[in-house]
Design an enzyme around this catalytic site. Sequence first.
Site, PDB file in Angstrom:
ATOM      1  N   ASP A   1      80.020  48.907 119.202  1.00  0.00           N
ATOM      2  CA  ASP A   1      80.713  47.654 118.925  1.00  0.00           C
ATOM      3  C   ASP A   1      82.071  47.617 119.628  1.00  0.00           C
ATOM      4  O   ASP A   1      82.441  46.596 120.216  1.00  0.00           O
ATOM      5  CB  ASP A   1      80.879  47.473 117.413  1.00  0.00           C
ATOM      6  CG  ASP A   1      81.428  46.109 117.056  1.00  0.00           C
ATOM      7  OD1 ASP A   1      80.768  45.097 117.389  1.00  0.00           O
ATOM      8  OD2 ASP A   1      82.527  46.043 116.462  1.00  0.00           O
TER       9      ASP A   1
ATOM     10  N   ASP B   1      74.240  48.075 121.282  1.00  0.00           N
ATOM     11  CA  ASP B   1      74.781  46.840 120.711  1.00  0.00           C
ATOM     12  C   ASP B   1      75.025  45.850 121.831  1.00  0.00           C
ATOM     13  O   ASP B   1      75.219  46.226 122.989  1.00  0.00           O
ATOM     14  CB  ASP B   1      76.078  47.122 119.953  1.00  0.00           C
ATOM     15  CG  ASP B   1      76.463  45.999 118.989  1.00  0.00           C
ATOM     16  OD1 ASP B   1      75.617  45.115 118.720  1.00  0.00           O
ATOM     17  OD2 ASP B   1      77.606  45.992 118.511  1.00  0.00           O
ATOM     18  N   GLY B   2      75.015  44.592 121.463  1.00  0.00           N
ATOM     19  CA  GLY B   2      75.344  43.517 122.379  1.00  0.00           C
ATOM     20  C   GLY B   2      76.065  42.432 121.608  1.00  0.00           C
ATOM     21  O   GLY B   2      75.922  42.329 120.386  1.00  0.00           O
TER      22      GLY B   2
ATOM     23  N   GLU C   1      71.918  42.097 123.671  1.00  0.00           N
ATOM     24  CA  GLU C   1      71.237  43.113 122.849  1.00  0.00           C
ATOM     25  C   GLU C   1      70.098  43.746 123.644  1.00  0.00           C
ATOM     26  O   GLU C   1      69.924  44.972 123.633  1.00  0.00           O
ATOM     27  CB  GLU C   1      70.695  42.496 121.556  1.00  0.00           C
ATOM     28  CG  GLU C   1      71.748  41.999 120.590  1.00  0.00           C
ATOM     29  CD  GLU C   1      72.412  43.076 119.743  1.00  0.00           C
ATOM     30  OE1 GLU C   1      72.151  44.279 119.955  1.00  0.00           O
ATOM     31  OE2 GLU C   1      73.201  42.708 118.862  1.00  0.00           O
TER      32      GLU C   1
ATOM     33  N   ASP D   1      71.169  47.437 115.862  1.00  0.00           N
ATOM     34  CA  ASP D   1      71.471  46.586 114.710  1.00  0.00           C
ATOM     35  C   ASP D   1      70.878  45.192 114.894  1.00  0.00           C
ATOM     36  O   ASP D   1      71.180  44.275 114.153  1.00  0.00           O
ATOM     37  CB  ASP D   1      72.976  46.524 114.430  1.00  0.00           C
ATOM     38  CG  ASP D   1      73.784  45.921 115.556  1.00  0.00           C
ATOM     39  OD1 ASP D   1      73.200  45.433 116.547  1.00  0.00           O
ATOM     40  OD2 ASP D   1      75.028  45.931 115.451  1.00  0.00           O
TER      41      ASP D   1
ATOM     42  N   HIS E   1      78.205  47.174 111.430  1.00  0.00           N
ATOM     43  CA  HIS E   1      79.490  47.165 110.724  1.00  0.00           C
ATOM     44  C   HIS E   1      79.394  47.862 109.367  1.00  0.00           C
ATOM     45  O   HIS E   1      79.969  47.410 108.389  1.00  0.00           O
ATOM     46  CB  HIS E   1      80.013  45.735 110.569  1.00  0.00           C
ATOM     47  CG  HIS E   1      79.993  44.985 111.857  1.00  0.00           C
ATOM     48  ND1 HIS E   1      80.871  45.240 112.893  1.00  0.00           N
ATOM     49  CD2 HIS E   1      79.166  44.005 112.304  1.00  0.00           C
ATOM     50  CE1 HIS E   1      80.598  44.436 113.905  1.00  0.00           C
ATOM     51  NE2 HIS E   1      79.567  43.681 113.581  1.00  0.00           N
TER      52      HIS E   1
END
Length: 149
Positions: free
Chosen positions: A138, A11-12, A50, A74, A128
């Site tokens: 996250d 994730d970023g 990301e 994601d 999420h």
Amino acid sequence: MMYNQIEIYTDGGCLGNPGPGGWAYVLKADGAFEKESSGSERDTTNNRMELTAVIEALKACRPLGAKAIVINTDSQYVKNGITSWIKKWKVNGWRTAAKDPVKNKEYWVELDRLNASLPVQWNWVKGHAGIEGNERCDQLVRQAMDALV
């Protein structure tokens, strides 16, 4: 030691775009060995973070050795970029269909190099959505960004 499968979540994120950003990955090898890593940059973009998360995760995989590496991201930008768009970008001299230079080219070049040298499978996961590895990434991204502000 050669692992059968390394599963990675990445994730970023960015506070503002551009702004302070963070990246993270969670890596599990054969469901046992686990590694987490994260980092931050003061002035960056969400897309760069990301991409950095995936690049750093793949760099961490290289010395481990694996028959298969599954990346769960994601980011549609990352997944579609590396599995589809990059082929045309390279043919078009790193230009988009609109003839504009590809943004973040240096990141894409590095990701393409790593992807070509490793047995990578790309999966998109909904962010999420309660997916444990994604949720942990996250949290790590938020911690990395919070450390900058």
